[in-house]
Design a protein around this motif. Structure first.
Motif, PDB file in Angstrom:
ATOM      1  N   GLY A  23      12.165  -7.895  25.048  1.00  0.00           N
ATOM      2  CA  GLY A  23      12.715  -7.035  24.015  1.00  0.00           C
ATOM      3  C   GLY A  23      14.215  -6.909  24.091  1.00  0.00           C
ATOM      4  O   GLY A  23      14.922  -7.800  24.579  1.00  0.00           O
ATOM      5  N   THR A  72       8.723  -9.551  21.709  1.00  0.00           N
ATOM      6  CA  THR A  72       9.448  -8.284  21.698  1.00  0.00           C
ATOM      7  C   THR A  72       8.567  -7.166  22.249  1.00  0.00           C
ATOM      8  O   THR A  72       7.426  -7.385  22.631  1.00  0.00           O
ATOM      9  N   GLN A  73       9.106  -5.965  22.225  1.00  0.00           N
ATOM     10  CA  GLN A  73       8.384  -4.816  22.760  1.00  0.00           C
ATOM     11  C   GLN A  73       7.045  -4.599  22.071  1.00  0.00           C
ATOM     12  O   GLN A  73       6.057  -4.212  22.704  1.00  0.00           O
TER      13      GLN A  73
END
Length: 290
Positions: A23, A72-73
């Protein structure tokens, strides 16, 4: 790019090394990793950092360490790894994360650990992995969100435990161990079709981490083949590597793919000495020169 500096942040609630951190500096996921006992893959829990604090998220289906990661997160991919303490059971299991839950998707073609990956959840490049002491897989595999395929181009140098970053079509491989287990300054660049030799880093090391792109990034941490830890940070501007300010805590094995960019990066976890891991979080901030 100017002068950057590392600063401390809140510790992750779980101590791990060789975890996957994915992220941006203020919104990243930390999942998987070796636990506090030597060689022990940690719990399946995953944690999110929101710019101020850590919070517990949904557990992975399979707890493991030394897995590859991309995304990503809230749209992550975790690839392979090691799933038990005693037998060193390697994995080909791949899981996707949607920000709330984990689900298993198509397996990776190779059963292994120390997977090297970057990209997005739907466009990932996997640059290699560790199968056995005498077998380091340097094949490149591509994931399109559904299936894995052999890219048809291996890394030029057979190595393991190197830093990795960039994108699906423009990745970069930095440092790592070459046979039998010697630290390297080797850098290679991926064009989307093939690998080519890049500019060597200044300090040879193993188990280091890269944040950024093929043309603008930082590499930090790592160790010698004998286990001496590095705090060194080097910055890449697309043409040369420059020594910058060190990490506050010398360590290796923070994951090959780092969080963030060349000017706003983050790291958490890692290995700081024999049988000793950490939950320490640090943030890198650099001012771009005009």
């Amino acid at each position: 790019f100017g002068t950057g500096v590392w600063s401390g942040g809140p510790d992750r609630p779980v101590i791990t090394s060789q975890n996957a951190n994915l992220g941006t500096q203020n919104a990243f996921l930390a999942a998987s990793g070796y636990g506090t006992a030597p060689g022990d893959p940690g719990p399946a829990t995953s944690y999110k950092y929101d710019g101020n604090a850590w919070s517990n998220s949904a557990p992975m289906i399979l707890g493991r360490a030394a897995a590859g990661g991309s995304g990503t997160q809230n749209a992550a991919l975790i690839i392979g790894g090691r799933a038990d303490a005693g037998g060193g059971k390697h994995q080909d299991v791949v899981e996707e994360y949607n920000g709330g839950t984990w689900s298993e998707v198509n397996d990776h073609p190779v059963t292994g650990r120390n997977h090297i990956s970057t990209g997005t959840q739907n466009a990932t490049i996997n640059g290699g992995n560790y199968v056995a002491p005498s077998t380091w897989n340097s094949e490149t595999y591509l994931y399109n969100g559904t299936n894995w395929s052999d890219a048809g181009a291996d890394l030029i140098t057979d190595k393991r435990d190197y830093a990795f970053g960039g994108t699906y079509d423009a990745a970069i491989s930095v440092g790592g161990a070459i046979s039998p287990y010697a630290q390297s300054t080797c850098v290679e660049n991926w064009s989307g079709v093939s690998w080519s030799a890049g500019t060597a880093i200044n300090t040879a090391r193993i188990g280091l981490t890269f944040s950024g792109t093929q043309n603008a990034g930082i590499v930090f941490g790592g160790q010698t083949s004998g286990g001496t830890k590095y705090a060194n940070t080097e910055e890449w501007n697309g043409s040369s590597w420059s020594e910058r300010n060190d990490l506050s805590l010398a360590r290796s094995d923070m994951g090959n793919l780092g969080v963030g960019t060349s000017t706003a990066a983050a790291t958490v976890g890692g290995h700081i000495g024999p049988g000793t891991r950490t939950a320490c979080t640090e943030f890198w901030n650099a001012t771009v020169s005009s």
